[in-house]
Scaffold this motif. Structure first.
Motif, PDB file in Angstrom:
ATOM      1  N   LYS A  25      45.170  40.010  43.508  1.00 26.42           N
ATOM      2  CA  LYS A  25      45.273  39.323  42.279  1.00 26.42           C
ATOM      3  C   LYS A  25      43.679  38.695  42.067  1.00 26.42           C
ATOM      4  O   LYS A  25      43.244  38.235  43.034  1.00 26.42           O
ATOM      5  CB  LYS A  25      46.205  38.283  42.609  1.00 26.42           C
ATOM      6  N   PRO A  26      43.466  38.308  40.853  1.00 27.81           N
ATOM      7  CA  PRO A  26      44.197  38.634  39.491  1.00 27.81           C
ATOM      8  C   PRO A  26      43.884  40.210  39.354  1.00 27.81           C
ATOM      9  O   PRO A  26      42.887  40.799  39.515  1.00 27.81           O
ATOM     10  CB  PRO A  26      43.557  37.791  38.509  1.00 27.81           C
ATOM     11  N   ILE A  48      52.940  28.176  31.108  1.00 34.56           N
ATOM     12  CA  ILE A  48      53.249  28.212  32.580  1.00 34.56           C
ATOM     13  C   ILE A  48      52.120  27.481  33.243  1.00 34.56           C
ATOM     14  O   ILE A  48      52.277  26.725  34.367  1.00 34.56           O
ATOM     15  CB  ILE A  48      53.214  29.665  33.033  1.00 34.56           C
ATOM     16  N   ILE A  49      50.845  27.829  33.019  1.00 36.05           N
ATOM     17  CA  ILE A  49      49.603  27.302  33.789  1.00 36.05           C
ATOM     18  C   ILE A  49      49.812  25.763  33.546  1.00 36.05           C
ATOM     19  O   ILE A  49      49.253  25.069  34.421  1.00 36.05           O
ATOM     20  CB  ILE A  49      48.184  28.020  32.984  1.00 36.05           C
ATOM     21  N   ASP A  99      56.157  33.437  44.322  1.00 43.40           N
ATOM     22  CA  ASP A  99      56.264  32.079  44.083  1.00 43.40           C
ATOM     23  C   ASP A  99      55.841  31.504  42.974  1.00 43.40           C
ATOM     24  O   ASP A  99      55.878  30.434  42.476  1.00 43.40           O
ATOM     25  CB  ASP A  99      56.250  31.267  45.223  1.00 43.40           C
ATOM     26  N   GLU A 100      54.602  32.075  42.348  1.00 46.62           N
ATOM     27  CA  GLU A 100      53.945  31.758  41.267  1.00 46.62           C
ATOM     28  C   GLU A 100      54.449  32.358  40.002  1.00 46.62           C
ATOM     29  O   GLU A 100      54.340  33.344  39.717  1.00 46.62           O
ATOM     30  CB  GLU A 100      52.377  31.986  41.232  1.00 46.62           C
ATOM     31  N   ALA A 101      54.782  31.069  39.175  1.00 47.83           N
ATOM     32  CA  ALA A 101      55.349  31.724  37.861  1.00 47.83           C
ATOM     33  C   ALA A 101      54.256  32.521  37.053  1.00 47.83           C
ATOM     34  O   ALA A 101      54.434  33.515  36.321  1.00 47.83           O
ATOM     35  CB  ALA A 101      55.970  30.452  37.005  1.00 47.83           C
ATOM     36  N   SER A 102      52.987  32.123  37.038  1.00 47.29           N
ATOM     37  CA  SER A 102      51.954  32.700  36.475  1.00 47.29           C
ATOM     38  C   SER A 102      51.603  34.016  36.792  1.00 47.29           C
ATOM     39  O   SER A 102      51.525  34.867  35.819  1.00 47.29           O
ATOM     40  CB  SER A 102      50.609  31.891  36.566  1.00 47.29           C
ATOM     41  N   LYS A 116      43.486  29.510  43.938  1.00 45.56           N
ATOM     42  CA  LYS A 116      42.398  30.616  43.796  1.00 45.56           C
ATOM     43  C   LYS A 116      42.572  31.504  42.795  1.00 45.56           C
ATOM     44  O   LYS A 116      41.741  32.189  42.090  1.00 45.56           O
ATOM     45  CB  LYS A 116      41.766  30.751  45.014  1.00 45.56           C
ATOM     46  N   HIS A 117      44.107  31.953  43.060  1.00 47.01           N
ATOM     47  CA  HIS A 117      44.487  32.958  41.999  1.00 47.01           C
ATOM     48  C   HIS A 117      44.147  32.629  40.551  1.00 47.01           C
ATOM     49  O   HIS A 117      43.859  33.335  39.524  1.00 47.01           O
ATOM     50  CB  HIS A 117      45.866  33.416  42.222  1.00 47.01           C
ATOM     51  N   LYS A 118      44.533  31.287  40.013  1.00 46.43           N
ATOM     52  CA  LYS A 118      44.098  30.752  38.756  1.00 46.43           C
ATOM     53  C   LYS A 118      42.875  30.756  38.546  1.00 46.43           C
ATOM     54  O   LYS A 118      42.418  30.867  37.281  1.00 46.43           O
ATOM     55  CB  LYS A 118      44.789  29.363  38.854  1.00 46.43           C
ATOM     56  N   TYR A 153      40.693  36.968  30.657  1.00 49.13           N
ATOM     57  CA  TYR A 153      41.487  37.852  31.323  1.00 49.13           C
ATOM     58  C   TYR A 153      42.871  37.648  30.625  1.00 49.13           C
ATOM     59  O   TYR A 153      43.575  38.881  30.591  1.00 49.13           O
ATOM     60  CB  TYR A 153      41.585  37.213  32.823  1.00 49.13           C
ATOM     61  N   GLY A 163      40.768  32.789  39.261  1.00 47.38           N
ATOM     62  CA  GLY A 163      40.172  34.240  38.825  1.00 47.38           C
ATOM     63  C   GLY A 163      40.967  34.495  37.548  1.00 47.38           C
ATOM     64  O   GLY A 163      40.323  35.132  36.743  1.00 47.38           O
ATOM     65  N   ILE A 164      42.237  33.884  37.254  1.00 44.72           N
ATOM     66  CA  ILE A 164      42.716  34.207  35.996  1.00 44.72           C
ATOM     67  C   ILE A 164      41.851  33.655  35.051  1.00 44.72           C
ATOM     68  O   ILE A 164      41.634  34.004  33.871  1.00 44.72           O
ATOM     69  CB  ILE A 164      44.070  33.667  35.963  1.00 44.72           C
ATOM     70  N   SER A 210      46.617  37.644  46.872  1.00 41.66           N
ATOM     71  CA  SER A 210      45.103  37.316  46.574  1.00 41.66           C
ATOM     72  C   SER A 210      44.203  37.537  47.811  1.00 41.66           C
ATOM     73  O   SER A 210      43.076  37.229  47.928  1.00 41.66           O
ATOM     74  CB  SER A 210      45.184  35.598  46.165  1.00 41.66           C
ATOM     75  N   GLU A 219      52.348  24.748  35.873  1.00 42.36           N
ATOM     76  CA  GLU A 219      52.234  24.804  37.179  1.00 42.36           C
ATOM     77  C   GLU A 219      50.927  24.194  38.006  1.00 42.36           C
ATOM     78  O   GLU A 219      50.812  23.604  39.134  1.00 42.36           O
ATOM     79  CB  GLU A 219      52.021  26.643  37.201  1.00 42.36           C
ATOM     80  N   HIS A 276      45.001  28.608  48.477  1.00 44.16           N
ATOM     81  CA  HIS A 276      45.312  30.126  48.419  1.00 44.16           C
ATOM     82  C   HIS A 276      45.948  30.573  46.715  1.00 44.16           C
ATOM     83  O   HIS A 276      45.436  31.384  46.153  1.00 44.16           O
ATOM     84  CB  HIS A 276      45.995  30.565  49.489  1.00 44.16           C
ATOM     85  N   LYS A 277      47.058  29.699  46.475  1.00 42.12           N
ATOM     86  CA  LYS A 277      47.669  29.684  45.266  1.00 42.12           C
ATOM     87  C   LYS A 277      46.709  29.656  43.999  1.00 42.12           C
ATOM     88  O   LYS A 277      46.479  30.190  43.120  1.00 42.12           O
ATOM     89  CB  LYS A 277      49.036  28.869  44.948  1.00 42.12           C
ATOM     90  N   TYR A 318      36.131  31.086  42.516  1.00 44.81           N
ATOM     91  CA  TYR A 318      37.147  31.794  43.248  1.00 44.81           C
ATOM     92  C   TYR A 318      36.566  32.140  44.495  1.00 44.81           C
ATOM     93  O   TYR A 318      37.153  32.054  45.801  1.00 44.81           O
ATOM     94  CB  TYR A 318      37.351  33.226  42.555  1.00 44.81           C
ATOM     95  N   ILE A 353      52.246  37.450  34.710  1.00 42.13           N
ATOM     96  CA  ILE A 353      51.240  38.627  34.534  1.00 42.13           C
ATOM     97  C   ILE A 353      51.868  40.062  34.844  1.00 42.13           C
ATOM     98  O   ILE A 353      51.587  40.982  33.948  1.00 42.13           O
ATOM     99  CB  ILE A 353      49.904  38.313  35.314  1.00 42.13           C
TER     100      ILE A 353
END
Lengths: 107, 236
Positions: B99-100, A27-28, B8-11, A59-61, A9, A63-64, B79, A31, A56-57, A71, B15
């Motif tokens: 997202k993503p 960043i990852i 709030d998420e830098a990642s 889960k975005h990662k 991705y 997906g990434i 998300s 974070e 919740h936050k 996910y 993107i």
């Protein structure tokens, strides 16, 4: 859980821009460990509502990093946590560990 | 197009920032890790567009929207798929990105933005040229004359001996006919698309097959009215 984190991705978004890829991985790497610790601490204190917010936050990662099954599991786990249901916590933790290992490997 | 990113998420911010580079004319002027800082910023700086996350601590994206008076256009980034219906009740929300966000989906968003900002500049020109024309309509309800602004009217539906005028906040039932009200409405904004419906075509969200979506109402387009509607649209 057989799926492994990958950078497909990120590469799609970057369109070959290596500078962005490096920046994003940094960043990852910063974070994700914070979010993981925050999640673990809140779960240990039975603070399920806050845990759900962090899932919740995270889960975005997932997906990434191409963890599609992860996910889906996180979507379910986030909802369960809102009702204090933690039965998916071990499976979720395995996913977090796989990301942690991946991040260390690419560092 | 001057935009800001609020997440709030830098990642997630990184993107969207990278994706914004693919849109010509998009200028990223700032990014914020929370909605409060963004709120302060837009009070003194002109912004055309906000990429706004919904789930944020302290002040959520929805709280932010409710707080800002006269907000710029907003693209929601989240998300959570469940907010889409709620989100589209706000006329200034242009798109809803889950997202993503894929490059392909972002390009679709870019097209929507292009249409939206194209319409805005076209609308501004029209408004300037019709400045001296009446912009209000008075309707008689229970012996009270109520003023409606043309821009607030979404659609008018014929219901027997009555018409129903739907605005963004209320539905009014008036003893009149579509034919009569049509004569009072500016052509630059209104169009009859069916024997029972006149729509404010600047409020169209999308058109699919033989119907248009205006706010949450799906309105049929009759075959005979379709060519005129298509002619009025700024089609790519």
């Amino acid at each position: 859980m057989t799926e492994k984190p990958n950078l497909d991705y990120i590469k799609e978004i970057s369109g070959g821009n290596e500078e962005f890829e490096k920046k994003f991985l940094t960043i990852i790497q910063t974070e994700f460990p914070k979010e993981k610790n925050e999640y673990v601490e809140n779960l240990e204190q039975d603070n399920f509502e806050e845990s759900a917010k962090i899932v919740h936050k995270i889960k975005h990662k997932l997906g990434i990093l191409g963890l599609n099954s992860g996910y889906k599991l996180a979507v379910k786990y986030e909802e369960d946590l809102k009702y204090g249901d933690t039965k998916l916590k071990d499976e979720f933790y395995e996913i977090l560990k796989s990301i942690e290992e991946f991040i260390l490997k690419i560092a | 197009m001057r935009c800001i990113i609020v997440d709030d998420e830098a990642s997630a911010r990184a993107i969207v920032e990278e994706l914004c580079k693919t849109i010509p004319d998009m200028e990223l002027v700032a990014e914020f890790p929370n909605a409060l800082e963004a709120l302060k910023f837009i009070k003194h700086t002109q912004v055309d567009l906000i990429f706004l996350d919904i789930h944020m601590p302290k002040l959520s994206g929805i709280d932010f929207i409710e707080t800002v008076s006269n907000p710029p256009k907003i693209v929601l980034t989240t998300s959570d798929k469940d907010f889409a219906i709620e989100a589209y009740q706000y006329e200034f929300i242009v798109d809803y990105l889950v997202k993503p966000i894929s490059s392909e989906r972002f390009q679709k968003c870019a097209s929507k933005l292009e249409n939206t900002f194209g319409e805005i500049s076209q609308e501004q020109t029209e408004i300037n040229t019709v400045q001296n024309e009446d912009e209000d309509l008075y309707i008689n309800i229970d012996r009270r004359l109520i003023k409606l602004k043309f821009k607030d009217i979404l659609l008018i539906e014929a219901k027997g001996d009555y018409i129903e005028i739907q605005t963004q906040i209320k539905r009014y039932r008036v003893h009149s006919t579509l034919k009569k009200i049509k004569e009072k409405l500016p052509e630059c904004r209104f169009l009859q698309i069916h024997r029972s419906f006149i729509i404010n075509f600047t409020q169209i969200i999308d058109i699919q097959d033989n119907s248009v979506l205006i706010e949450r109402s799906v309105i049929p387009i009759s075959r005979s009215n379709r060519p005129e509607l298509m002619q009025r649209l700024n089609l790519l």
